[in-house]
Design a protein around this motif. Structure first.
Motif, PDB file in Angstrom:
ATOM      1  N   VAL A  55       4.240 -39.360 -14.717  1.00 23.52           N
ATOM      2  CA  VAL A  55       3.360 -40.507 -14.509  1.00 23.52           C
ATOM      3  C   VAL A  55       2.316 -40.146 -13.455  1.00 23.52           C
ATOM      4  O   VAL A  55       2.641 -39.566 -12.422  1.00 23.52           O
ATOM      5  CB  VAL A  55       4.121 -41.759 -14.030  1.00 23.52           C
ATOM      6  CG1 VAL A  55       4.632 -42.536 -15.205  1.00 23.52           C
ATOM      7  CG2 VAL A  55       5.260 -41.389 -13.107  1.00 23.52           C
ATOM      8  N   GLY A  56       1.074 -40.464 -13.768  1.00 19.97           N
ATOM      9  CA  GLY A  56       0.006 -40.223 -12.808  1.00 19.97           C
ATOM     10  C   GLY A  56      -0.545 -38.818 -12.821  1.00 19.97           C
ATOM     11  O   GLY A  56      -1.402 -38.467 -12.011  1.00 19.97           O
ATOM     12  N   SER A  57      -0.094 -37.983 -13.754  1.00 20.21           N
ATOM     13  CA  SER A  57      -0.543 -36.593 -13.759  1.00 20.21           C
ATOM     14  C   SER A  57      -1.904 -36.431 -14.436  1.00 20.21           C
ATOM     15  O   SER A  57      -2.474 -35.346 -14.422  1.00 20.21           O
ATOM     16  CB  SER A  57       0.499 -35.700 -14.443  1.00 20.21           C
ATOM     17  OG  SER A  57       0.697 -36.108 -15.772  1.00 20.21           O
ATOM     18  N   GLY A  58      -2.415 -37.506 -15.035  1.00 21.96           N
ATOM     19  CA  GLY A  58      -3.770 -37.443 -15.587  1.00 21.96           C
ATOM     20  C   GLY A  58      -3.840 -37.064 -17.049  1.00 21.96           C
ATOM     21  O   GLY A  58      -4.715 -36.308 -17.468  1.00 21.96           O
ATOM     22  N   LYS A  59      -2.955 -37.660 -17.854  1.00 18.44           N
ATOM     23  CA  LYS A  59      -2.954 -37.350 -19.281  1.00 18.44           C
ATOM     24  C   LYS A  59      -4.183 -37.934 -19.983  1.00 18.44           C
ATOM     25  O   LYS A  59      -4.688 -37.356 -20.938  1.00 18.44           O
ATOM     26  CB  LYS A  59      -1.669 -37.883 -19.935  1.00 18.44           C
ATOM     27  CG  LYS A  59      -0.420 -37.156 -19.448  1.00 18.44           C
ATOM     28  CD  LYS A  59       0.819 -37.589 -20.192  1.00 18.44           C
ATOM     29  CE  LYS A  59       1.266 -38.995 -19.822  1.00 18.44           C
ATOM     30  NZ  LYS A  59       1.702 -39.128 -18.412  1.00 18.44           N
ATOM     31  N   THR A  60      -4.650 -39.081 -19.480  1.00 18.25           N
ATOM     32  CA  THR A  60      -5.761 -39.754 -20.157  1.00 18.25           C
ATOM     33  C   THR A  60      -6.999 -38.862 -20.213  1.00 18.25           C
ATOM     34  O   THR A  60      -7.674 -38.785 -21.243  1.00 18.25           O
ATOM     35  CB  THR A  60      -6.098 -41.074 -19.437  1.00 18.25           C
ATOM     36  OG1 THR A  60      -4.882 -41.723 -19.092  1.00 18.25           O
ATOM     37  CG2 THR A  60      -6.916 -41.977 -20.324  1.00 18.25           C
ATOM     38  N   ALA A  61      -7.303 -38.207 -19.102  1.00 16.31           N
ATOM     39  CA  ALA A  61      -8.497 -37.356 -19.067  1.00 16.31           C
ATOM     40  C   ALA A  61      -8.366 -36.205 -20.067  1.00 16.31           C
ATOM     41  O   ALA A  61      -9.339 -35.825 -20.721  1.00 16.31           O
ATOM     42  CB  ALA A  61      -8.707 -36.815 -17.653  1.00 16.31           C
TER      43      ALA A  61
HETATM   44  P1  ADP Z   1      -0.922 -40.647 -16.713  1.00 16.59           P
HETATM   45  O1  ADP Z   1      -0.624 -39.219 -16.940  1.00 16.59           O
HETATM   46  O2  ADP Z   1       0.210 -41.368 -16.066  1.00 16.59           O
HETATM   47  O3  ADP Z   1      -1.413 -41.331 -17.964  1.00 16.59           O
HETATM   48  P2  ADP Z   1      -3.554 -41.256 -15.797  1.00 16.59           P
HETATM   49  O4  ADP Z   1      -4.285 -40.547 -16.862  1.00 16.59           O
HETATM   50  O5  ADP Z   1      -3.473 -42.738 -15.899  1.00 16.59           O
HETATM   51  O6  ADP Z   1      -2.093 -40.664 -15.652  1.00 16.59           O
HETATM   52  O7  ADP Z   1      -4.164 -40.813 -14.411  1.00 16.59           O
HETATM   53  C1  ADP Z   1      -3.680 -41.342 -13.206  1.00 16.59           C
HETATM   54  C2  ADP Z   1      -4.805 -41.481 -12.203  1.00 16.59           C
HETATM   55  O8  ADP Z   1      -5.229 -40.216 -11.732  1.00 16.59           O
HETATM   56  C3  ADP Z   1      -6.023 -42.158 -12.761  1.00 16.59           C
HETATM   57  O9  ADP Z   1      -6.506 -43.067 -11.807  1.00 16.59           O
HETATM   58  C4  ADP Z   1      -7.002 -41.012 -12.975  1.00 16.59           C
HETATM   59  O10 ADP Z   1      -8.329 -41.438 -12.867  1.00 16.59           O
HETATM   60  C5  ADP Z   1      -6.648 -40.067 -11.851  1.00 16.59           C
HETATM   61  N1  ADP Z   1      -6.933 -38.656 -12.141  1.00 16.59           N
HETATM   62  C6  ADP Z   1      -6.738 -38.016 -13.310  1.00 16.59           C
HETATM   63  N2  ADP Z   1      -7.067 -36.714 -13.208  1.00 16.59           N
HETATM   64  C7  ADP Z   1      -7.484 -36.529 -11.936  1.00 16.59           C
HETATM   65  C8  ADP Z   1      -7.959 -35.380 -11.202  1.00 16.59           C
HETATM   66  N3  ADP Z   1      -8.071 -34.172 -11.766  1.00 16.59           N
HETATM   67  N4  ADP Z   1      -8.270 -35.566  -9.902  1.00 16.59           N
HETATM   68  C9  ADP Z   1      -8.180 -36.769  -9.329  1.00 16.59           C
HETATM   69  N5  ADP Z   1      -7.740 -37.875  -9.947  1.00 16.59           N
HETATM   70  C10 ADP Z   1      -7.396 -37.760 -11.247  1.00 16.59           C
END
Ligand code: ADP
Ligand code: MG
Length: 689
Positions: free
Chosen positions: A286-292
C-alpha cells in the motif's frame, strides 16, 4: 464436461436425509451446499474423551464419558440454570447444568432413578463436581462409543455438531473411488493413503498423512490449473503495442518515479511490445505508487493508437481512480471516462450514452470503472490493455488469467497490494510474471504504531475525541470472523452506538452485512469528509484513500492476521500529517500473539510481516489460519502450503511436460481432480485450445 464418476460428489446437500429448509440456510452459510463441500469440511480438531468408571478416576477439566443416575431435578429459579443432581457408581454426586433454552430438552433426558451415559467436561464448582451442558446423554454405552474421539467441525449458528457429524457421515457414504492422480513414486514415499481412504480417515481422527494427502491434492489442482492457463496464453496472439513516448513526455507528475516504478514500467513496456498477450502482476505494498505505473502502461497503449481500461472492485475506488488519473494526465490531452453501474442514475441516460459512443468511436482513450465496463452493451473501438486493481486479497491472479479466455485477448496487468510470502506467490499466481514495487516513494512518514491494553479503552476514546476535535478523521476497526460472525457483528454495532452517543452524526458504520447501497452511502460520507469517524469491520481493508484520516484504532488486534493488520494500517499515513495506529489487545494474550503485535510496532515492511506471519503461524498458532480470504485454499492450511506446495508445483510441471493434453490415464485422473476442486477452467482451456 465433468466426469460422471464425480456426480455423487456434486449432489446437493439439500437432497440428504433430514435436510429441510431450516438447515439449508446455515449449510449455505458455511458453503456446504454439495456433498463435496461436506466431505471436504474437515474437523478443526478432535475431542478425546476417556471412559471412567467413577468420578474419582477423572481429573478436573477432563473430557469424560461416565454412567450416572439422576437423583434430583432442580428447575431454574429466575435466571439461574437448570440442575440435575446425579450419582456415579460409588455414590459421588455431580451436578449436570443447563442454561437457558437448552434446559427444556435436558429435563427429559435424565429421568430420576434411571442410569444414563453422559459425555462432557468435568469441572469443579466450589466444593462440588459439575458438567455444564453435557455433550451427549444416551441410554446405553454403545451409543457413546463414537464420542471417545469426536470431531469438532467449523460451526455456524443453527447447526449443531451432532447435525454436521450426521450429515457428513451420510455424505462420506456417497464418496466413490477415484483413479489416482498423484505420481505413484511420491505416493509410496510419502506413505499417503488413496484419496477415498484419506477422506474417511481425516474425519475419524487426527491423521497427519490423510490430511496432507488431501491438502496436496488441492495444491496440485491449483498448480495444474494455473499452468494450463499459462500454456494456453502462450499459444495466443495479440496486437503488439509500441508507444512513442509522446504522451508520457507531456506528463507533469509532481514527483519523479522511484527506481522500482521505472523498472516496472520498463518491464511492462517490453511485454506490451510482444505479440503474446501480457500476463503480468504488479505487486506493491500500500502506498508504493501502483497508480502511476498503471497510468504509464495505459499511456503506452494510447500512444500505440489503442484504448485501455482500468477495472476497480468498487464504485468508490473506481471514482477515486478516475479522479486521480484525470488529475495526473491533465496536460496530455488523453480522454479518461468513468463508467460504473451508477453512471446512469447520476448523469442520466444521456451521460452514459455519450460515454458508450466515445468508447465505440475511440474518442475516449481510457475507461475506468467497475465490472460495468465489460458488460455486453459496452463496445470498444480498440481495447488492447486491461488493468485490474486488487479485488480480493487472493484471486486477482486467477481472474487475470481468466481474461485470457475471450477471443480477442487483451494485454493484462493485475495490481495487488497483498504482500504474501514467496511460497504463497507461487500458489496464487503460478508462473505469472511479477513486477515488484519494493521501494517506497521518498518522504513517507512512518506510522506511529502502539499496542495498548484494552483496559485503557477510556484513555483511547479521550484521545480519539481530541483527534476529532482538530477536524481530522479516524477509523475504528472491529474484528469479524466467520466462526464468530453474530457476536462480532453485535460488538461492532454496540461500539458504533457508543461512538454515536459520544460524537453524534459524525460517525458512520460499515460492515459486510449492510446492503451495498447503504455501505456505499456511508463510505461516501466518510470519503467526502462529512463523517469524521468510520466504525468498520474489515471491509475497509482494500483500497480507499482518505488522506485526512490519520488515526486508526483496531480492537482485539490479536485476532487479525499480520498481513491483514498491515493492510488496514495502510489506510492511514496517506496525508501530510503524522499518523497513528493503536492496536488494542485483549487481556489474555498468548506468547505468539504478543510477538506478532510487537512485530507490527517494529516494522512497516509488508513483505517482512507476511513472512513472519507465516513463520509464527507455522509455529503452532492456529487461531485465524482458516479465516476466509486468507488463502485461496479450503483444505490446505498455511503450514501445509509452505511444506507441500513446492512438491505439488514440480509434480504439476512434470505432468504438463509429459502429457500437456492430460490424455494419459494419469492425465485423465488429473482432469477429475481439477473438477473436484473446481479448477476446471483449466480443462476448458485445454479443450478449446
Ligand atoms: P498504491 O500502490 O497503494 O495504489 P498510490 O498509487 O495510491 O499507491 O500512491 C500513493 C501515494 O504516493 C500517492 O499520493 C502518489 O501520488 C504518491 N506517489 C506515487 N509515486 C510517487 C513517487 N515516485 N514519489 C513521490 N510520491 C509518489
Ligand atoms: Mg491503489
Amino acid at each position: 464436461m465433468r466426469p460422471d464418476l464425480l456426480n455423487p460428489l456434486f449432489a446437493e446437500t439439500e437432497g440428504l436425509k433430514g435436510v429441510g429448509p431450516g438447515l439449508a440456510r446455515p449449510l449455505g452459510k458455511l458453503g456446504l451446499t454439495r456433498v463435496r463441500d461436506l466431505v471436504y469440511n474437515l474437523p478443526d480438531r478432535f475431542v478425546a474423551r476417556r471412559a471412567v468408571g467413577n468420578l474419582d478416576e477423572a481429573a478436573v477439566g477432563e473430557q469424560i464419558v461416565i454412567a450416572l443416575t439422576a437423583r434430583e431435578h432442580r428447575p431454574s429459579t429466575g435466571r439461574g440454570p437448570y440442575r440435575i443432581m446425579a450419582e456415579d457408581a460409588l455414590g459421588n454426586y455431580v451436578a449436570l447444568v443447563w442454561f437457558g433454552r437448552a434446559s427444556y430438552s435436558a429435563k427429559k433426558l435424565l429421568p430420576v432413578g434411571e442410569k444414563r451415559w453422559v459425555a462432557g467436561r468435568l469441572d469443579q464448582y466450589g466444593q462440588s463436581w459439575q458438567i455444564v451442558h453435557p455433550e451427549h446423554v444416551a441410554e446405553d454405552s454403545g451409543a457413546l462409543a463414537g464420542s471417545l474421539n469426536e470431531p469438532v467441525y467449523p460451526a455456524t449458528e443453527g447447526l449443531t455438531q451432532a447435525r454436521i457429524a450426521a450429515l457428513t457421515g451420510q455424505a462420506l457414504g456417497m464418496v466413490p473411488e477415484l483413479p489416482e492422480w498423484i505420481e505413484p513414486g511420491l505416493l509410496a514415499q510419502s506413505g499417503w493413503p488413496a484419496w477415498r481412504e484419506a477422506l474417511m480417515r481425516a474425519h475419524k481422527g487426527a491423521d497427519a498423512a490423510a490430511r496432507d494427502r488431501l491438502a496436496y491434492d488441492e495444491l496440485l489442482a491449483n498448480s495444474l490449473a494455473l499452468m494450463l492457463v499459462k500454456a494456453s496464453n502462450r499459444t495466443r496472439r495479440t496486437v503488439p503495442l509500441r508507444g512513442d513516448g509522446r504522451l508520457r513526455g507531456k506528463l507533469r507528475l509532481p514527483f519523479a518515479l522511484t527506481g522500482a516504478q521505472a523498472r516496472s514500467v520498463d518491464e511492462i513496456e517490453s511485454d506490451l511490445a510482444q505479440d503474446a498477450p501480457m500476463l503480468r502482476l504488479l505487486q506493491g505494498d500500500v502506498g508504493s505508487g501502483k497508480t502511476a505505473v498503471a497510468l504509464h502502461a495505459m499511456l503506452i497503449a494510447v500512444e500505440a493508437g489503442a484504448q485501455a481500461a482500468l477495472l476497480a472492485p468498487t464504485e468508490i475506488l473506481a471514482r477515486q481512480h478516475a479522479e486521480t488519473l484525470q488529475r495526473m494526465a491533465a496536460g496530455t490531452g488523453v480522454q479518461i471516462a468513468l463508467l460504473t453501474g451508477k453512471t446512469t442514475q447520476r448523469g442520466g441516460a444521456k451521460a452514459r450514452e455519450a460515454i458508450l459512443m466515445g468508447l465505440l468511436d475511440g474518442s475516449i482513450d481510457i475507461c475506468v470503472g467497475t465490472h460495468a465496463i465489460f458488460q455486453e452493451s459496452v463496445t470498444y473501438r480498440n481495447l488492447a490493455l486491461v488493468v485490474i486493481d486488487e479485488q480480493h486479497r487472493f484471486g486477482v491472479g486467477q481472474r487475470l488469467m481468466l481474461t485470457q479466455k475471450g477471443k480477442a485477448t487483451p494485454h493484462c496487468l493485475a495490481m495487488t497490494a497483498t504482500p504474501i510470502p514467496r511460497t504463497l506467490t507461487l500458489a496464487q499466481y503460478g508462473e505469472m510474471e511479477v513486477s515488484k514495487l519494493d521501494e517506497m516513494p521518498p518522504g513517507r512518514q512512518p506510522i506511529d504504531t502502539r499496542v495498548v491494553a484494552v483496559e485503557r479503552m477510556g484513555e483511547v476514546v479521550e484521545g480519539l475525541a481530541r483527534h476529532l476535535a482538530t477536524g481530522a478523521q479516524a477509523y475504528w476497526v472491529c474484528p469479524m470472523v466467520r466462526e464468530n460472525e453474530t457476536a462480532d457483528l453485535a460488538a461492532a454495532e454496540a461500539r458504533f452506538a457508543e461512538m454515536q452517543l459520544r460524537f453524534g452524526d459524525d460517525v458512520v458504520l460499515v460492515h459486510g452485512q449492510l446492503r451495498p447501497e447503504a455501505k456505499d452511502a456511508a463510505m461516501e460520507r466518510f470519503v467526502r469528509g462529512d463523517a469524521k469517524l468510520l466504525v468498520a469491520t474489515t471491509v475497509i481493508e482494500v483500497g480507499v484513500d482518505v488522506p485526512a484520516a490519520s488515526l486508526m484504532v483496531i480492537e482485539q488486534a490479536e485476532r487479525f492476521g499480520l498481513a491483514q493488520l498491515h493492510q488496514l494500517r495502510g489506510r492511514v499515513g496517506r496525508g501530510s500529517a503524522k499518523s497513528t495506529c493503536l492496536l488494542l489487545r485483549g487481556e489474555a494474550l498468548s506468547e505468539v500473539g504478543r510477538e506478532r503485535l510487537a512485530l507490527m510496532r517494529e516494522t512497516q515492511d509488508g513483505f517482512r510481516l507476511a513472512e513472519e506471519d507465516l513463520r509464527l503461524r507455522g509455529g503452532g498458532e492456529l487461531l485465524g489460519t482458516r479465516q476466509s480470504g486468507d488463502t485461496p485454499f479450503r483444505v490446505a492450511d498455511f503450514e501445509q502450503i509452505a511444506r507441500l506446495l513446492p512438491m505439488a508445483h514440480d509434480d504439476a510441471r512434470l505432468l504438463m511436460e509429459r502429457d500437456g493434453g492430460l490424455a494419459s490415464p494419469r492425465g485423465q485422473a488429473a482432469r477429475a481432480l481439477l473438477y473436484l476442486f473446481e479448477r476446471d477452467w483449466g480443462v476448458q482451456l485445454l479443450r478449446g485450445g
